[in-house]
Enzyme design. Structure first.
Site, PDB file in Angstrom:
ATOM      1  N   ASN A  80       0.810  -1.285  -0.024  1.00  0.00           N
ATOM      2  CA  ASN A  80       0.023   0.149   0.131  1.00  0.00           C
ATOM      3  C   ASN A  80       1.046   1.365  -0.095  1.00  0.00           C
ATOM      4  O   ASN A  80       1.507   1.673   0.932  1.00  0.00           O
ATOM      5  CB  ASN A  80      -0.924  -0.044   1.309  1.00  0.00           C
ATOM      6  N   TRP A  81       1.067   1.742  -1.159  1.00  0.00           N
ATOM      7  CA  TRP A  81       1.911   2.767  -1.281  1.00  0.00           C
ATOM      8  C   TRP A  81       1.408   4.105  -0.453  1.00  0.00           C
ATOM      9  O   TRP A  81       2.262   5.157  -0.505  1.00  0.00           O
ATOM     10  CB  TRP A  81       2.205   3.180  -2.754  1.00  0.00           C
ATOM     11  N   LYS A  82       0.225   4.212  -0.077  1.00  0.00           N
ATOM     12  CA  LYS A  82      -0.388   5.576   0.516  1.00  0.00           C
ATOM     13  C   LYS A  82      -0.195   6.559  -0.372  1.00  0.00           C
ATOM     14  O   LYS A  82      -0.027   6.620  -1.799  1.00  0.00           O
ATOM     15  CB  LYS A  82       0.071   5.570   1.802  1.00  0.00           C
ATOM     16  N   GLY A  88       2.727   2.260  10.612  1.00  0.00           N
ATOM     17  CA  GLY A  88       3.677   3.476  10.487  1.00  0.00           C
ATOM     18  C   GLY A  88       4.307   3.669  11.846  1.00  0.00           C
ATOM     19  O   GLY A  88       5.132   4.907  11.734  1.00  0.00           O
ATOM     20  N   GLU A 128      -6.764   4.749   8.237  1.00  0.00           N
ATOM     21  CA  GLU A 128      -6.618   6.399   7.781  1.00  0.00           C
ATOM     22  C   GLU A 128      -7.866   6.895   7.053  1.00  0.00           C
ATOM     23  O   GLU A 128      -8.262   8.216   7.386  1.00  0.00           O
ATOM     24  CB  GLU A 128      -5.264   6.250   6.656  1.00  0.00           C
ATOM     25  N   GLY A 167       2.985  -1.134   4.224  1.00  0.00           N
ATOM     26  CA  GLY A 167       3.134   0.155   4.040  1.00  0.00           C
ATOM     27  C   GLY A 167       4.519   0.715   3.662  1.00  0.00           C
ATOM     28  O   GLY A 167       4.771   0.512   2.546  1.00  0.00           O
ATOM     29  N   GLY A 168       5.394   1.107   4.616  1.00  0.00           N
ATOM     30  CA  GLY A 168       6.534   1.844   4.466  1.00  0.00           C
ATOM     31  C   GLY A 168       7.404   0.769   3.923  1.00  0.00           C
ATOM     32  O   GLY A 168       8.246   1.401   2.802  1.00  0.00           O
ATOM     33  N   SER A 179       3.688  -2.261  10.206  1.00  0.00           N
ATOM     34  CA  SER A 179       5.057  -2.183  10.499  1.00  0.00           C
ATOM     35  C   SER A 179       5.551  -3.794  10.142  1.00  0.00           C
ATOM     36  O   SER A 179       6.423  -4.263  10.717  1.00  0.00           O
ATOM     37  CB  SER A 179       5.302  -1.687  11.990  1.00  0.00           C
ATOM     38  N   HIS A 226      -9.534   1.292   5.062  1.00  0.00           N
ATOM     39  CA  HIS A 226      -8.307   1.522   5.765  1.00  0.00           C
ATOM     40  C   HIS A 226      -8.423   2.408   6.703  1.00  0.00           C
ATOM     41  O   HIS A 226      -9.282   3.261   6.896  1.00  0.00           O
ATOM     42  CB  HIS A 226      -7.262   1.935   4.616  1.00  0.00           C
ATOM     43  N   GLU A 270      -5.333  -4.815  10.646  1.00  0.00           N
ATOM     44  CA  GLU A 270      -4.219  -3.789  10.830  1.00  0.00           C
ATOM     45  C   GLU A 270      -4.483  -2.997  12.010  1.00  0.00           C
ATOM     46  O   GLU A 270      -5.281  -1.939  11.992  1.00  0.00           O
ATOM     47  CB  GLU A 270      -4.250  -2.903   9.629  1.00  0.00           C
TER      48      GLU A 270
HETATM   49  P1  13P Z   1       3.239   0.313   7.407  1.00  0.00           P
HETATM   50  O1  13P Z   1       3.901  -1.013   6.833  1.00  0.00           O
HETATM   51  O2  13P Z   1       3.980   1.522   7.283  1.00  0.00           O
HETATM   52  O3  13P Z   1       3.089   0.124   9.159  1.00  0.00           O
HETATM   53  O4  13P Z   1       1.611   0.489   6.920  1.00  0.00           O
HETATM   54  C1  13P Z   1       0.780  -0.442   7.222  1.00  0.00           C
HETATM   55  C2  13P Z   1      -0.448  -0.253   6.309  1.00  0.00           C
HETATM   56  O5  13P Z   1      -1.206   0.877   6.783  1.00  0.00           O
HETATM   57  C3  13P Z   1      -0.780  -0.941   5.261  1.00  0.00           C
HETATM   58  O6  13P Z   1      -2.306  -0.465   4.719  1.00  0.00           O
END
Ligand code: 13P
Length: 248
Positions: free
Chosen positions: A9-11, A172, A96, A232-233, A211, A94, A166
């Protein structure tokens, strides 16, 4: 045996140049993997990703969609538009989106249904905040988030969907749920689905997100009910993303 699915997930990250380098790096290192691999990218990059990944082993998708099919919804993107760009997946609900854009369980359920209606595979995100975990209501929260979708689309719809657990406190933050903590919630989710339909429960891919990194992926992905990751990251770095994919 369920095939694991590792999705990036590149956000809200990337540029045409950065994406090109990132995807070239991932494609170069893919080799033959046991796990399925996907990337969920910002809307403006769907055409780029479609051009770059068509014919490869990497699927792609979006991070959000409108619950509406079409109409006067300025700034929104429909499920059929995502299909036009070859998306297989779309992330729905998600944390967010829930926290920053006020998406309720009901809206998430509508988006999930809209994705399915267009033939997209929704990746339904569920998870509790730190306050909820410390308050002992993790299962109540995750259960409620799942129930909203099942009430609208039916349990059979989960045969064409992915669930991503999640925990909000792990996203994050560098704080990963321990394999035991994650496994417990994954088992809870599968058990809840099993009570409605055993076959759907056995086939359901339940990803962990929060994470996940090369250093913890193998242990998390080794749990019996953890069927992949939503990354994510670490998905923004080709070598880290590939290392997680290889652990799957
Ligand atoms: P991180 O891997 O950066 O913690 O993000 C997880 C996430 O929200 C994937 O959708």
């Amino acid at each position: 045996m369920r095939r694991k699915l590792v999705a990036g997930n590149w956000k809200m990250h990337g540029s045409l140049a950065e994406n090109d380098a990132l995807l070239s790096g991932v494609l170069a290192g893919m080799g033959s993997l046991r796990a399925g691999v996907a990337v969920c990218v910002p809307f403006p990059f769907l055409a780029q990703v479609q051009a770059k990944l068509t014919g490869s082993a990497i699927a792609w998708g979006a991070q959000n969609l409108s619950q509406h099919a079409k109409g006067a919804y300025t700034g929104e993107v429909s499920a059929t538009m995502l299909k036009d760009f070859g998306c297989a997946y779309v992330i729905v609900g998600h944390s967010e989106r829930r926290a920053l854009y006020g998406e309720s369980d009901a809206v998430v359920a509508e988006k999930f249904a809209a994705a399915l209606a267009a033939g997209l595979i929704p990746i339904l995100c569920v998870g509790e905040t730190l306050e909820e975990r410390e308050g002992g209501v993790t299962e109540a929260v995750v259960g409620r988030q799942l129930d909203a979708v099942v009430a609208k689309s039916g349990v059979a719809a989960l045969a064409k969907a992915v669930v991503a657990y999640e925990p909000v406190w792990a996203i994050g933050t560098g704080k990963t749920a321990s394999p035991e903590q994650a496994q417990a919630v994954h088992a809870f989710i599968r058990g809840k689905v099993r009570a409605l339909d055993a076959a759907v429960a056995e086939g359901l891919i339940i990803q962990y997100g929060g994470s996940m990194k090369p250093g913890n992926a193998a242990e998390l992905l080794g749990q019996p009910d953890i069927d992949g990751g939503l990354i994510g990251g670490a998905a923004l770095n080709a070598e880290e993303f590939l290392a997680i994919c290889r652990a799957g």
